[in-house]
Write a protein that holds these residues in place. Sequence first.
Motif, short mmCIF file in Angstrom:
data_model
loop_
_atom_site.label_atom_id
_atom_site.label_comp_id
_atom_site.label_asym_id
_atom_site.label_seq_id
_atom_site.Cartn_x
_atom_site.Cartn_y
_atom_site.Cartn_z
N TRP A 1 -1.18 0.54 -10.71
CA TRP A 1 -0.27 1.54 -11.27
C TRP A 1 -0.16 1.26 -12.76
O TRP A 1 0.23 0.15 -13.14
CB TRP A 1 1.12 1.44 -10.64
CG TRP A 1 1.24 1.92 -9.23
CD1 TRP A 1 0.24 2.37 -8.41
CD2 TRP A 1 2.45 2.00 -8.46
NE1 TRP A 1 0.75 2.72 -7.19
CE2 TRP A 1 2.10 2.51 -7.20
CE3 TRP A 1 3.78 1.69 -8.72
CZ2 TRP A 1 3.04 2.71 -6.19
CZ3 TRP A 1 4.71 1.89 -7.72
CH2 TRP A 1 4.34 2.41 -6.48
N SER B 1 0.84 -1.19 0.00
CA SER B 1 0.00 0.00 0.00
C SER B 1 0.88 1.24 0.00
O SER B 1 1.71 1.41 0.89
CB SER B 1 -0.91 0.00 1.23
OG SER B 1 -1.84 1.05 1.18
N ALA B 2 0.72 2.08 -0.99
CA ALA B 2 1.53 3.29 -1.10
C ALA B 2 0.92 4.44 -0.31
O ALA B 2 1.63 5.29 0.22
CB ALA B 2 1.70 3.69 -2.56
N SER B 3 -0.41 4.48 -0.22
CA SER B 3 -1.06 5.63 0.42
C SER B 3 -1.98 5.25 1.57
O SER B 3 -2.59 6.12 2.18
CB SER B 3 -1.87 6.40 -0.63
OG SER B 3 -2.93 5.58 -1.09
N GLY B 4 -2.10 3.97 1.87
CA GLY B 4 -2.96 3.53 2.96
C GLY B 4 -4.30 2.98 2.53
O GLY B 4 -4.98 2.30 3.30
N VAL B 5 -4.71 3.23 1.30
CA VAL B 5 -6.02 2.75 0.82
C VAL B 5 -6.02 1.22 0.74
O VAL B 5 -6.92 0.56 1.27
CB VAL B 5 -6.37 3.37 -0.55
CG1 VAL B 5 -7.64 2.76 -1.12
CG2 VAL B 5 -6.53 4.88 -0.41
N LEU C 1 5.92 8.87 -5.95
CA LEU C 1 4.63 8.37 -6.43
C LEU C 1 3.95 9.29 -7.43
O LEU C 1 2.83 9.01 -7.87
CB LEU C 1 3.70 8.12 -5.24
CG LEU C 1 4.20 7.09 -4.23
CD1 LEU C 1 3.31 7.09 -3.00
CD2 LEU C 1 4.28 5.71 -4.87
N ASP C 2 4.61 10.35 -7.83
CA ASP C 2 4.02 11.32 -8.77
C ASP C 2 4.03 10.74 -10.18
O ASP C 2 4.99 10.86 -10.92
CB ASP C 2 4.81 12.63 -8.72
CG ASP C 2 4.23 13.69 -9.65
OD1 ASP C 2 3.19 13.43 -10.32
OD2 ASP C 2 4.82 14.79 -9.72
N SER D 1 8.40 5.84 -9.20
CA SER D 1 7.37 4.89 -9.64
C SER D 1 7.27 4.86 -11.16
O SER D 1 7.09 3.79 -11.76
CB SER D 1 6.01 5.22 -9.01
OG SER D 1 5.60 6.53 -9.35
N TYR E 1 8.50 4.69 -0.35
CA TYR E 1 8.16 5.65 -1.39
C TYR E 1 7.77 6.98 -0.76
O TYR E 1 6.99 7.01 0.19
CB TYR E 1 6.99 5.14 -2.24
CG TYR E 1 7.35 3.99 -3.13
CD1 TYR E 1 7.85 4.20 -4.41
CD2 TYR E 1 7.18 2.68 -2.71
CE1 TYR E 1 8.18 3.14 -5.24
CE2 TYR E 1 7.51 1.61 -3.52
CZ TYR E 1 8.01 1.85 -4.78
OH TYR E 1 8.35 0.79 -5.59
N THR E 2 8.28 8.06 -1.32
CA THR E 2 7.88 9.40 -0.89
C THR E 2 6.73 9.86 -1.80
O THR E 2 6.46 9.23 -2.83
CB THR E 2 9.05 10.39 -1.03
OG1 THR E 2 9.36 10.53 -2.43
CG2 THR E 2 10.27 9.94 -0.25
N LYS E 3 6.14 10.97 -1.45
CA LYS E 3 5.08 11.54 -2.29
C LYS E 3 5.64 11.85 -3.68
O LYS E 3 4.99 11.59 -4.70
CB LYS E 3 4.51 12.79 -1.63
CG LYS E 3 3.31 13.34 -2.36
CD LYS E 3 2.64 14.45 -1.58
CE LYS E 3 1.48 14.96 -2.42
NZ LYS E 3 0.41 15.48 -1.65
#
Length: 157
Positions: free
Chosen positions: A86, A10-14, A44-45, A53, A39-41
């Motif tokens: 992704w 999970s990259a963002s918690g979802v 993940l852009d 990513s 991964y930082t924000k």
Amino acid sequence: MAKALVAYFSASGVTAAVAKRLADSIGADIFEIEPKTPYTKADLDWTNKKSRSSVEMNDKSFRPPVAKAVENMAEYDKIYLGFPIWWYVAPTIINTFLEQYDLSGKTIIPFATSGSSGMGRTNDELLPSCRGANLLSGRRFSADVSKDELKSWAQKA
């Protein structure tokens, strides 16, 4: 009785929230697939072609290292495998995770989270990493999927 594991990235918690709901609803063990380098924000852009990513997903042979492994993988018969979509597929860290185990005789059931993208070519990209396993068709869920819906889906898989 088959023993189940819910393994997820999970990259963002979802995806984490959905994975925890699934594991709770079916009484499965749970394992977070964590990248060795988080991964930082900015990583993940997806709109930045030079983001981590984007670079990883443009090179299908790239395998981001994982921080840890499931110590008792041999105990599991079914692996519910969760991840965000992704570029219409699973992130390549999922391939890294799968390729570190002997999956002979196991059933792999993918599930994904996404705002709108479907599973796309996910199984085509995962199949070579599932040596000896039975890879089932996956399903995409929204972030707010209920425990009842997850349990019903898992029982049919």
